[in-house]
Design a protein around this motif. Structure first.
Motif: not given
Length: 402
Positions: A10, A13, A38, A171, A173
């Motif tokens: 990515c 982060l 992310t 994203g 997570r």
């Protein structure tokens, strides 16, 4: 770690899935469409700590030093947050609040708040005892100020909407706790407890209660430590006795606002918080003890210097934590008729308070940059209120690193 084979996973982060981390991801995806983001969150879901355990107050910004990040971002953030809630159908209400002086020694500080509010561009109305009763019939005081821009909302819902709005380009997570960081001139890689390695061009640390720990993992010495303070609350058995938000006049020497009355968006009235040192960074009651984290707090010289400087204040908070009678007495300064039986225990929260080596409690938001990295090192209240402008500022710095 052997990390930089095969490029990056990515562009940016973000460590931390609270409202500041999610707002940063949201801002990144809007400022630079196509940026791959992310977000890593160690808990099973987002907004599990400071974001999901606060009082839900949209702060006006009246308390904060004119020109500070807190003042600018709270005033701006409150207005933006109301628009955000309206746009996405998130429950919110602009209730206004009273800041009430109950003793003559508090009157100079109350008048200073009037001036500070005006300098920060906040509408403030001064009230006498009869006017206080018009707003809050059961509250008593010598004088008060009414701040019209304060409100309440569901910050958990705001965080969820930020996550959803950013999801197409970011994203998220969960269940991934960062345990190692490898930073090189050309990028950053982190390893999580599950063994996952993620490589990024830039790293943003929005880890809240663990922000100093993540900074040290990255090889930086932030010159501060997070000292966790637990905010203990009760709930009023008869919430109809309080119409809105009622605060005491705060002591400017401390970042805490004192025991206050908060009618939440769901209609309950929370009373508190009482602020005491937590024995773990996620220590939501006295039984929650993590020896390693407690040792880290006790080994930091600033903890002892802070305690030596403010022990009288701390002793009062501890007394109210251990004695419901003492806590009730504090509440009675604002709501004289309340009884112990009317106060029911409610969920607590933990404030991530940055403390410097000399014992100074960091008052403003603290955002620092290092190679390939942006650290958000101090973002307690009113960070939820200010989350949208904080997110933009952090995103701006991260994009500059790219």
């Amino acid at each position: 770690m052997t990390v930089f084979r095969g490029g990056f996973d990515c562009d940016v982060l973000v460590i931390g899935g609270g409202i500041v981390g999610l707002s940063t991801a949201y801002a990144l995806t809007r400022a630079a469409p196509g940026t791959r983001v992310t977000v890593l969150e160690k808990e099973p879901g987002t907004a599990r700590h400071q974001t999901g355990r606060n009082s839900g107050v949209i702060h006006s910004g009246i308390y904060y030093r004119p020109g500070s990040l807190k003042a600018r971002f709270a005033v701006q953030g409150a207005a933006e947050l109301v628009k955000f809630c309206a746009e996405y159908g998130i429950p919110h209400q602009i209730t206004g609040k009273l800041i009430v002086a109950t003793g003559r020694d508090e009157l100079p500080r109350l008048h200073a708040l009037v001036q500070r509010g005006r300098e920060n561009g906040i509408p403030v109305r001064e009230l006498g005892p009869a006017q206080i009763a018009e707003y809050e019939p059961e509250v008593r005081g010598l004088a008060a100020i009414q701040v019209g821009t304060t409100g309440v909302c569901d910050f958990g819902a705001v965080a969820a909407q930020l996550a959803a709005a950013a999801e197409s380009s970011a994203g998220i997570r969960c269940g991934e706790e960062v345990v190692a960081v490898d930073r090189r001139p050309w990028g950053v890689a982190v390893r999580t407890a599950s063994g996952t390695v993620i490589r990024a061009r830039a790293l943003v640390n929005c880890a809240g209660l663990h922000s100093d720990r993540v900074a040290r993992l990255a090889g930086d010495d932030p010159q501060m430590r997070i000292v966790p303070f637990r905010g203990e609350y009760y709930e009023l058995a008869e919430p109809e006795r309080v119409r809105g938000l009622v605060y005491p006049v705060p002591d400017p020497a401390f970042p805490f606002l004192g025991v206050h009355l908060t009618r939440g968006i769901e209609g309950s009235v929370h009373v508190g918080p009482n602020a005491v040192p937590a024995l773990a960074r996620e220590g939501y009651d006295w039984s929650a003890i993590r020896p390693g984290e407690l040792a880290g707090t006790l080994s930091w010289p600033g903890s002892w210097r802070m305690a030596g400087r403010h022990w009288r204040y701390g002793a009062g908070e501890l007394r109210r934590s251990l004695s419901k009678r003492a806590f009730t007495a504090a509440v009675r300064r604002l709501l004289p008729s309340v009884t112990e039986a009317e106060l029911r225990p409610a969920a607590s929260g933990v404030r991530a308070q940055a403390v410097l080596r000399d014992g100074t409690l960091v008052d403003d938001f603290l955002i620092e940059e290092a190679p390939r990295t942006v650290h958000v090192l101090n973002a307690p209240s009113p960070a939820a209120t200010a989350s949208l402008p904080i997110g933009r500022e952090v995103a701006r710095r991260a994009l500059r690193l790219l």
